[in-house]
Design a protein around this motif. Structure first.
Motif, PDB file in Angstrom:
ATOM      1  N   GLY A 189       1.434  -1.205   0.121  1.00  0.00           N
ATOM      2  CA  GLY A 189      -0.241   0.455   0.137  1.00  0.00           C
ATOM      3  C   GLY A 189       0.636   1.747   0.301  1.00  0.00           C
ATOM      4  O   GLY A 189      -0.107   2.879   0.300  1.00  0.00           O
ATOM      5  N   LYS A 190       2.059   0.980   0.086  1.00  0.00           N
ATOM      6  CA  LYS A 190       3.171   2.471  -0.167  1.00  0.00           C
ATOM      7  C   LYS A 190       3.500   2.712  -1.848  1.00  0.00           C
ATOM      8  O   LYS A 190       3.594   1.479  -2.151  1.00  0.00           O
ATOM      9  CB  LYS A 190       4.261   2.445   1.014  1.00  0.00           C
ATOM     10  N   PRO A 191       3.616   3.764  -1.357  1.00  0.00           N
ATOM     11  CA  PRO A 191       4.809   3.977  -3.523  1.00  0.00           C
ATOM     12  C   PRO A 191       5.666   3.118  -3.132  1.00  0.00           C
ATOM     13  O   PRO A 191       6.939   2.862  -2.288  1.00  0.00           O
ATOM     14  CB  PRO A 191       4.681   5.554  -2.856  1.00  0.00           C
ATOM     15  N   ARG A 192       5.919   2.973  -4.636  1.00  0.00           N
ATOM     16  CA  ARG A 192       6.825   2.183  -5.205  1.00  0.00           C
ATOM     17  C   ARG A 192       8.102   2.793  -5.441  1.00  0.00           C
ATOM     18  O   ARG A 192       7.191   3.644  -6.548  1.00  0.00           O
ATOM     19  CB  ARG A 192       6.251   0.877  -6.346  1.00  0.00           C
ATOM     20  N   HIS A 193       8.958   2.582  -5.422  1.00  0.00           N
ATOM     21  CA  HIS A 193      10.280   3.556  -6.078  1.00  0.00           C
ATOM     22  C   HIS A 193      10.998   2.526  -6.889  1.00  0.00           C
ATOM     23  O   HIS A 193      11.987   1.948  -6.704  1.00  0.00           O
ATOM     24  CB  HIS A 193      11.508   3.884  -4.283  1.00  0.00           C
ATOM     25  N   LEU A 194      11.451   2.865  -8.123  1.00  0.00           N
ATOM     26  CA  LEU A 194      12.263   2.785  -8.523  1.00  0.00           C
ATOM     27  C   LEU A 194      13.438   3.466  -9.732  1.00  0.00           C
ATOM     28  O   LEU A 194      13.059   4.641  -9.667  1.00  0.00           O
ATOM     29  CB  LEU A 194      11.367   2.238 -10.640  1.00  0.00           C
ATOM     30  N   PRO A 195      14.672   2.619  -9.330  1.00  0.00           N
ATOM     31  CA  PRO A 195      15.617   4.189 -10.252  1.00  0.00           C
ATOM     32  C   PRO A 195      15.269   4.939 -11.591  1.00  0.00           C
ATOM     33  O   PRO A 195      14.273   4.088 -12.069  1.00  0.00           O
ATOM     34  CB  PRO A 195      17.003   3.066 -10.309  1.00  0.00           C
ATOM     35  N   LEU A 196      15.685   5.888 -11.576  1.00  0.00           N
ATOM     36  CA  LEU A 196      14.692   7.016 -12.694  1.00  0.00           C
ATOM     37  C   LEU A 196      15.390   6.658 -13.890  1.00  0.00           C
ATOM     38  O   LEU A 196      14.486   6.525 -15.628  1.00  0.00           O
ATOM     39  CB  LEU A 196      15.548   8.402 -12.120  1.00  0.00           C
ATOM     40  N   LYS A 197      16.846   5.641 -14.302  1.00  0.00           N
ATOM     41  CA  LYS A 197      16.849   5.072 -15.387  1.00  0.00           C
ATOM     42  C   LYS A 197      15.493   4.073 -15.805  1.00  0.00           C
ATOM     43  O   LYS A 197      16.019   4.186 -16.697  1.00  0.00           O
ATOM     44  CB  LYS A 197      18.074   4.404 -15.450  1.00  0.00           C
ATOM     45  N   HIS A 198      15.449   3.596 -14.862  1.00  0.00           N
ATOM     46  CA  HIS A 198      13.981   2.744 -15.835  1.00  0.00           C
ATOM     47  C   HIS A 198      12.581   3.059 -16.355  1.00  0.00           C
ATOM     48  O   HIS A 198      11.968   2.814 -17.359  1.00  0.00           O
ATOM     49  CB  HIS A 198      12.896   1.829 -14.222  1.00  0.00           C
ATOM     50  N   ALA A 199      12.830   5.076 -16.103  1.00  0.00           N
ATOM     51  CA  ALA A 199      11.419   5.576 -16.451  1.00  0.00           C
ATOM     52  C   ALA A 199      11.816   5.564 -17.562  1.00  0.00           C
ATOM     53  O   ALA A 199      11.224   5.437 -18.938  1.00  0.00           O
ATOM     54  CB  ALA A 199      11.889   6.596 -16.237  1.00  0.00           C
TER      55      ALA A 199
END
Length: 883
Positions: A189-199
């Motif tokens: 239920g919490k925001p999932r964070h990914l390294p910006l390169k995945h964007a």
């Protein structure tokens, strides 16, 4: 003259706007903000505070308005920093952190109702802000961004990009940087964070979505060269290892990133060093050799970078080797050479000042303006003051009075102290033992007089053979003598006032030397040289607001009095006006708040000094004891209805007319018998009651000057305290003809219009009057004729009832009191019953107190009364003035 908007807290903890007159001019922009606030209040009383968070802070606004704008701005800022706000919308609820709540409490301005500002109050305000936001956003058709833009175009919502900086203790470079973005919600239920390169892969082929994600980054690059370089080189999309120079460059630009909507996660130590170097002063580690504010205390100076204390030698080494970030004592610290030099100069200056010796008074005063004490011109260095072991233990005792040793009143003291009153006695005794002044500021009706008498009983049993002095308004002399007779008759008392010396002869120094307590009035202090020149064990002033004008002759005379201990009594919050606070403390603990010029300069600096109120409150709070009827620890120990007897003296005009009326009655009785005699007595009763109210009520002149009536004088004193706390009062009288004069008079006290209800008011209009009084808009008083207002009304917004004149039938008076004291009343009701000293009012009041069965006999509906059966001599003795 200008009008300044203030936000006052009512006893029910609601906020209302009020206008006050000020000598300071208000700019057009500040005036526009004030008017906008009032418009928002009128349009949305439950939600107007929310809009304050999006208004521009202007110089010249009142301290209370600035405070609530700061609180609302914090809410708006934290709301705008919530990621995925668009998706969450009304479910986004920012949290008020405990340290933020503490700062807000410490810095609450000393304005009307500030005594009600506590953690629960702030939590309630915060919850109200969220409810308003949720209601408004649910009714908004556009995006969250457009919602904020309509309120204030300069607000930028947080994007989905995060910048992270962490220490990299195992790598070749000491810091690591990474940019991430939130990508939906995880399973927890919490925001999932990914390294910006995945964007780059997630949005491949969808340039618009990628640009939207990176919009905050591009906004930051317009002001930050570091971010611009990382975008151009592509480094932004990869983890980076940084040296301390890179990290320092990044940390300095964090405000730019956050303004653009980037969320930053950084080490806590950087946040603690935001203010740069700090100088600390520790006072009172060991106890002084003697008590009192003039005793000398020890003094130590320290230098800090964040929460790390460093030596001056270490600071000088850092100056010669480093700029930016330095690793010292196993942690990173910021080194600003210019500020560090200023901090070292401040340390040197403080040590020079301390080497000359520091009194307790000077040491405590340091808390108010420690930067000024350092004597370094134009210094930006923050100077903090902490207490050493001895002083800390004293302040802890004064803060936690429930843990003080129990002090027993003398055996002859007749009252049984309630728990909070016992704590008050313990507190007074501790301050007196230290020769510190004390301000007993308990709410009206909590028994300040009893606490003072219990303290005087303790002084008496110590057998120091030194009298104390009590200074009171003339209208309270009778009250004090009656209370002493009731609760501590063993106290040997002398009154230094011409009106009390006719039988005992003039007041002399010999009399003064052979009593426990001398009572005089503010006006009489200057007229007795032996009072001014004597060293008193304790000087007590009642209604301490009488010394609020520091330039008046009355105030100057009181402050010249010599005493080992000083006590001020007041039911009015002394913190409401800073000038009043200074004057009261200049009596209690002279010099603690500096000179009037120094304190005035400090007061003017508060508008631009976020922690100024916190320092002032920390300085004065140990010497002020204020318990409220709304306090849970007190209210559980109080009856729901507190009944107080309020004695009033006759004015000179009333005395002359009263004696003439007694002489006329005595002459007329000689030639009157039977039914005529009974009618004459009943008529005389009515005439004397009118005369005790105000001579103009009897004469019909219509002037109703305050100084001609002792009751009007007492009414002002009580109602001024009620107004200071923004409470409400019902004033009952049995005479319709005085209702309008009372209304006109009370409007000069409350500075707000009030209401009148009597038998001639049409029934439909009565409903409107009741609704107006019960409304949220502050309506401070209602004057009611006893019979018209005694039945069938619900006026629970009032928590004070004043019986201005006596019906002499307790059942009728109680029925009137129950207009306020009934179902729906959430506050304790204070019932003030006026009795004119030395008149038939006091004598019949005693009869009723002595024999409850007389309640229905004094004046019966049929006109057959106990009084009419008295003989001529007994009747004249009953009416005769006994002063």
């Amino acid at each position: 003259m200008s009008t300044l908007l203030t936000l006052s807290v009512l006893p029910d903890r609601t906020l209302i706007p009020e206008w006050i007159e000020t000598q300071n001019p208000i700019s057009d922009r500040a005036s526009a903000v004030q008017n906008d606030i009032v418009r928002k209040y009128e349009a949305d009383r439950d939600g107007f505070l929310f809009y304050l968070g999006f208004m521009t802070m202007e110089r010249g606004l009142s301290l209370s308005v600035s405070y609530y704008m700061t609180l609302a701005s914090l809410f708006a800022l934290k709301l705008s920093r919530i990621p995925d706000l668009e998706a969450l919308r009304h479910d986004a609820e920012p949290e008020l952190a405990p340290d933020e709540r503490t700062v807000l409490l410490d810095n609450a301005p000393m304005t009307t109702g500030s005594e009600h500002i506590d953690g629960d109050f702030l939590d309630g305000i915060w919850t109200g802000l969220y409810r308003t936001y949720a209601r408004l956003i649910q009714n908004h058709d556009g995006s969250a961004a457009s919602f904020f833009s309509e309120l204030n175009p300069s607000f930028h919502l947080a994007g989905r990009v995060y910048f992270h900086l962490v220490e990299n203790k195992n790598g070749p470079r000491p810091f690591a940087f990474m940019a991430t973005y939130s990508s939906g919600m995880g399973g927890d239920g919490k925001p999932r964070h990914l390294p910006l390169k995945h964007a780059l892969s997630e949005y491949e082929g969808d340039e618009n979505r990628l640009l939207t994600l990176l919009s905050t980054v591009y906004a930051a690059s317009e002001k930050s060269g570091l971010v611009k370089t990382m975008i151009e080189s592509g480094e932004l999309f990869h983890p980076l290892a940084w040296n301390q120079e890179d990290a320092f460059h990044f940390l300095k630009d964090i405000p730019l990133y956050e303004d653009a909507g980037i969320l930053c996660r950084i080490p806590d130590w950087w946040k603690s060093q935001a203010q740069g170097p700090r100088v600390s002063i520790t006072i009172g580690k060991a106890g002084p050799s003697r008590v009192g504010l003039d005793a000398l205390v020890d003094f130590r100076v320290g230098l800090h970078l964040g929460d790390l204390e460093i030596s001056e030698e270490e600071a000088r080494i850092m100056l010669s080797e480093t700029e930016g970030l330095a690793f010292i004592k196993n942690r990173w610290v910021q080194v600003d050479p210019k500020k560090l030099k200023e901090a070292l100069a401040a340390c040197d200056a403080l040590k020079r000042r301390g080497s000359q010796g520091l009194t307790v008074r000077e040491a405590l005063r340091l808390q108010l303006d420690p930067e000024k004490f350092s004597d370094v011109s134009n210094s930006r260095i923050h100077v903090s003051v902490t207490h050493g072991d001895w002083l800390k233990s004293i302040m802890e005792k004064l803060k936690n009075i429930g843990k003080l040793p129990r002090i027993k009143p003398a055996r002859g003291f007749k009252a049984v102290l309630r728990p909070y009153q016992q704590q008050g006695l313990n507190w007074l005794h501790l301050l007196a033992s230290l020769n510190f002044g004390a301000c007993l500021a308990d709410d009206m009706g909590l028994g300040k007089t009893i606490q003072i008498l219990s303290f005087l009983s303790v002084l008496k049993q110590q057998k120091e053979n030194t009298a104390s002095l009590l200074v009171v308004p003339a209208s309270l002399l009778s009250n004090w003598l009656a209370e002493i007779e009731s609760f501590f008759p063993d106290l040997a008392v002398a009154v230094a006032h011409p009106g009390f010396q006719k039988d005992n002869g003039p007041f002399t120094a010999e009399i003064m030397e052979n009593v426990d307590l001398v009572i005089t009035t503010y006006a009489q202090v200057r007229k007795y040289p032996m009072i001014e020149n004597h060293l008193w064990r304790c000087v007590i002033i009642d209604e301490a607001q009488a010394v609020k004008n520091p330039a008046s002759q009355q105030t100057l005379a009181v402050k010249k009095l010599k005493a080992r201990t000083r006590i001020a009594m007041t039911g009015t919050p002394v913190e409401n006006r800073l000038s009043d606070l200074w004057s009261v403390f200049d009596f209690l603990n002279p010099g603690l708040l500096g000179s009037v010029k120094e304190f005035s300069a400090f007061s003017k600096s508060l508008s631009g000094n976020a922690d100024g109120y916190g320092r002032l409150r920390k300085l004065v709070s140990p010497y002020i004891l204020r318990r409220l009827k709304t306090d849970k620890t007190v209210i559980a120990d109080l009856p729901d209805k507190v009944e107080l007897k309020t004695f009033a003296d006759l004015s000179k005009k009333q005395i002359v007319l009263y004696r003439k009326a007694v002489a006329d009655l005595e002459k007329t009785l000689e030639t009157t018998e039977g039914i005529q005699r009974k009618g004459l007595v009943l008529s005389a009763l009515m005439k004397f009651k009118q005369l005790c109210n105000h001579p103009d009520q009897l004469a019909g002149s219509g002037r109703f000057r305050e100084e001609d009536s002792g009751k009007f004088v007492r009414l002002r004193e009580i109602c001024e305290t009620i107004y200071e706390k923004r409470e409400r009062v019902l004033v009952f009288t049995q005479f319709r003809e005085i209702t309008e004069p009372l209304r006109l008079f009370l409007e000069t006290v409350f500075h707000h219009p009030g209401l009148v209800l009597h038998g001639s008011v049409p029934v439909p209009k009565r409903k409107a009057l009741i609704e107006a009084f019960q409304n949220d808009r502050y309506c401070p008083f209602m004057v009611l004729s006893l019979k018209a207002g005694g039945v069938g009304l619900n006026l629970t917004r009032a928590n004070h009832v004043i019986h201005f004149d006596r019906w002499w039938n307790p059942a009728v008076e109680n029925q009137a009191t129950d207009r306020a004291f009934r179902i729906g009343q959430k506050k304790n009701v204070m019932v003030h019953t006026f009795v004119t000293q030395g008149t038939i009012e006091e004598k019949i009041d005693r009869m009723l107190a002595d024999k409850k069965k007389l309640a229905d006999q004094v004046i019966a509906e049929s006109g057959e009364t106990l009084i009419t059966e008295l003989g001529d001599r007994e009747l004249i003795d009953l009416f005769r003035l006994s002063l």
